[in-house]
Design a protein around this motif. Structure first.
Motif, PDB file in Angstrom:
ATOM      1  N   SER A 156      51.478  62.902  35.289  1.00 37.73           N
ATOM      2  CA  SER A 156      51.147  61.855  36.434  1.00 37.73           C
ATOM      3  C   SER A 156      52.212  61.282  37.062  1.00 37.73           C
ATOM      4  CB  SER A 156      50.054  60.874  36.119  1.00 37.73           C
ATOM      5  OG  SER A 156      50.720  59.857  35.113  1.00 37.73           O
ATOM      6  N   ALA A 157      53.360  61.348  36.254  1.00 32.67           N
ATOM      7  CA  ALA A 157      54.822  60.843  36.779  1.00 32.67           C
ATOM      8  C   ALA A 157      55.664  61.570  37.330  1.00 32.67           C
ATOM      9  CB  ALA A 157      55.336  60.106  35.611  1.00 32.67           C
TER      10      ALA A 157
ATOM     11  N   ALA B  32      58.798  56.438  34.796  1.00 34.22           N
ATOM     12  CA  ALA B  32      59.559  56.748  33.755  1.00 34.22           C
ATOM     13  C   ALA B  32      59.850  55.723  32.761  1.00 34.22           C
ATOM     14  CB  ALA B  32      60.981  57.492  34.241  1.00 34.22           C
ATOM     15  N   VAL B  33      60.180  54.347  33.162  1.00 34.72           N
ATOM     16  CA  VAL B  33      60.356  53.301  32.174  1.00 34.72           C
ATOM     17  C   VAL B  33      59.513  53.263  31.351  1.00 34.72           C
ATOM     18  CG1 VAL B  33      60.506  50.722  31.967  1.00 34.72           C
ATOM     19  CG2 VAL B  33      61.474  52.054  34.136  1.00 34.72           C
TER      20      VAL B  33
ATOM     21  N   ASP C  31      58.894  67.763  45.259  1.00 34.93           N
ATOM     22  CA  ASP C  31      59.751  67.524  46.341  1.00 34.93           C
ATOM     23  C   ASP C  31      59.304  68.741  47.431  1.00 34.93           C
ATOM     24  OD1 ASP C  31      60.839  65.504  45.230  1.00 34.93           O
ATOM     25  OD2 ASP C  31      62.335  66.408  44.321  1.00 34.93           O
ATOM     26  N   GLY C  32      59.772  68.494  48.540  1.00 29.40           N
ATOM     27  CA  GLY C  32      59.359  69.461  49.643  1.00 29.40           C
ATOM     28  C   GLY C  32      60.209  70.819  49.434  1.00 29.40           C
ATOM     29  N   ASP C  33      61.466  70.575  48.504  1.00 25.44           N
ATOM     30  CA  ASP C  33      62.203  71.784  48.669  1.00 25.44           C
ATOM     31  C   ASP C  33      62.008  72.651  47.405  1.00 25.44           C
ATOM     32  OD1 ASP C  33      63.055  70.214  46.687  1.00 25.44           O
ATOM     33  OD2 ASP C  33      65.213  70.076  47.294  1.00 25.44           O
ATOM     34  N   GLY C  34      60.627  72.482  46.588  1.00 27.16           N
ATOM     35  CA  GLY C  34      60.236  72.986  45.556  1.00 27.16           C
ATOM     36  C   GLY C  34      60.761  72.501  44.266  1.00 27.16           C
ATOM     37  N   ARG C  35      61.683  71.287  44.076  1.00 30.49           N
ATOM     38  CA  ARG C  35      62.069  70.792  42.938  1.00 30.49           C
ATOM     39  C   ARG C  35      61.241  69.618  42.699  1.00 30.49           C
ATOM     40  NH1 ARG C  35      68.074  68.590  43.947  1.00 30.49           N
ATOM     41  NH2 ARG C  35      66.891  67.708  45.620  1.00 30.49           N
ATOM     42  N   THR C  36      61.285  69.169  41.599  1.00 31.31           N
ATOM     43  CA  THR C  36      60.239  68.052  41.002  1.00 31.31           C
ATOM     44  C   THR C  36      61.164  66.856  40.549  1.00 31.31           C
ATOM     45  OG1 THR C  36      60.130  68.895  38.587  1.00 31.31           O
ATOM     46  CG2 THR C  36      58.393  69.418  40.395  1.00 31.31           C
ATOM     47  N   HIS C  37      60.734  65.671  40.612  1.00 31.54           N
ATOM     48  CA  HIS C  37      61.448  64.762  39.945  1.00 31.54           C
ATOM     49  C   HIS C  37      60.316  63.674  39.306  1.00 31.54           C
ATOM     50  CE1 HIS C  37      60.256  62.525  43.848  1.00 31.54           C
ATOM     51  NE2 HIS C  37      60.432  61.425  43.080  1.00 31.54           N
TER      52      HIS C  37
ATOM     53  N   SER D 106      52.995  68.297  26.818  1.00 25.93           N
ATOM     54  CA  SER D 106      53.307  67.210  27.757  1.00 25.93           C
ATOM     55  C   SER D 106      51.923  66.343  27.869  1.00 25.93           C
ATOM     56  CB  SER D 106      53.556  67.843  29.224  1.00 25.93           C
ATOM     57  OG  SER D 106      54.853  68.630  29.229  1.00 25.93           O
ATOM     58  N   THR D 107      52.072  65.080  27.884  1.00 29.27           N
ATOM     59  CA  THR D 107      50.996  64.267  27.868  1.00 29.27           C
ATOM     60  C   THR D 107      50.689  63.843  29.433  1.00 29.27           C
ATOM     61  OG1 THR D 107      52.285  62.384  28.449  1.00 29.27           O
ATOM     62  CG2 THR D 107      52.009  62.950  25.990  1.00 29.27           C
TER      63      THR D 107
END
Length: 229
Positions: free
Chosen positions: A106-107, A123-124, A111-117, A100-101
């Motif tokens: 950095s992108a 992302a563009v 999230d507060g529930d343990g997930r990521t986005h 992973s670069t």
């Protein structure tokens, strides 16, 4: 082979393959795009295995990015295609293979529930920097949050050891280091190098569809696609 199964990566959605699906179906190819986001590599693999088993005969299966870990655990496949994807060996996960670069890191937002986005604006450039702007914005809008742990999953088998496979290195990838891709590609039967970013199904869907059609019906002694490298 007369069917194709397309397997998306982390944060992505089956809709990201829509442009490729349209091209393949227009040519009479049977295409299935299973949905992942099932909470673990094992659950994702089981969902794709069900799609493979339903095809009737061994299909060509494409895994993008994390989708490479998923397709590595399959059985009953005619040909594996790793598109800027992870190719784990015994005991390896996508996380352990790395690549992973810093730009991708950095992108990613926790999230507060343990997930990521993945931040849509970032992302563009990270995922779709070589695509037309409007298409890249559309693709970024489809990205989904990801539960933790999938990238640390280890496939139960290594299908590439006994199944013909093609690796497509994306040499302008800003998400997964192209050098890491080249290292993983050595595990596959053949390698193509494309001068594209991480997601050629967005930037060059016609090229992806043409390559897959070539693998479905290869001419003797001819590669399915010209190698940029």
């Amino acid at each position: 082979m007369n069917g194709v199964v397309l397997v998306h990566g982390l944060y992505h959605d089956p809709l990201h393959f829509d442009l490729v699906v349209a091209e393949l179906r227009a040519g009479g190819v049977d295409v299935v795009v299973p949905e992942l986001h099932r909470g673990s590599l094992q659950a994702d693999t089981e969902a794709v295995q069900a799609a493979v088993d339903a095809m009737g005969e061994p299909p060509l299966v494409v895994g993008h990015s994390y989708g490479g870990s998923v397709i590595t655990g399959l059985t009953g496949v005619g040909h594996l295609v790793y598109l800027a994807a992870f190719v784990p060996a015994e005991g390896e996960s996508a996380a352990r293979l790395g690549g992973s670069t810093p730009l991708l890191a950095s992108a990613v937002v926790r999230d507060g529930d343990g997930r990521t986005h993945v931040d849509a604006a970032a992302a563009v450039d990270v995922f779709y920097g070589d695509a037309p702007r409007e298409r890249a914005l559309w693709a970024a809008s489809l990205l989904r949050p990801q539960k933790p742990g999938c990238g640390r999953g280890v496939p139960v088998r290594q299908a590439w050891r006994s199944t013909p496979s093609t690796y497509i290195v994306c040499s302008q990838d800003r998400a997964i280091d192209p050098e890491v891709q080249r290292d993983m590609s050595r595990r596959c039967s053949s390698t193509l190098t494309w001068n594209t970013g991480h997601s050629p199904f967005i930037s060059e869907p016609g090229r992806v569809a043409a390559a897959l059609r070539g693998l479905l019906s290869p001419r003797a002694g001819r590669r399915p696609e010209t190698d940029d490298g």
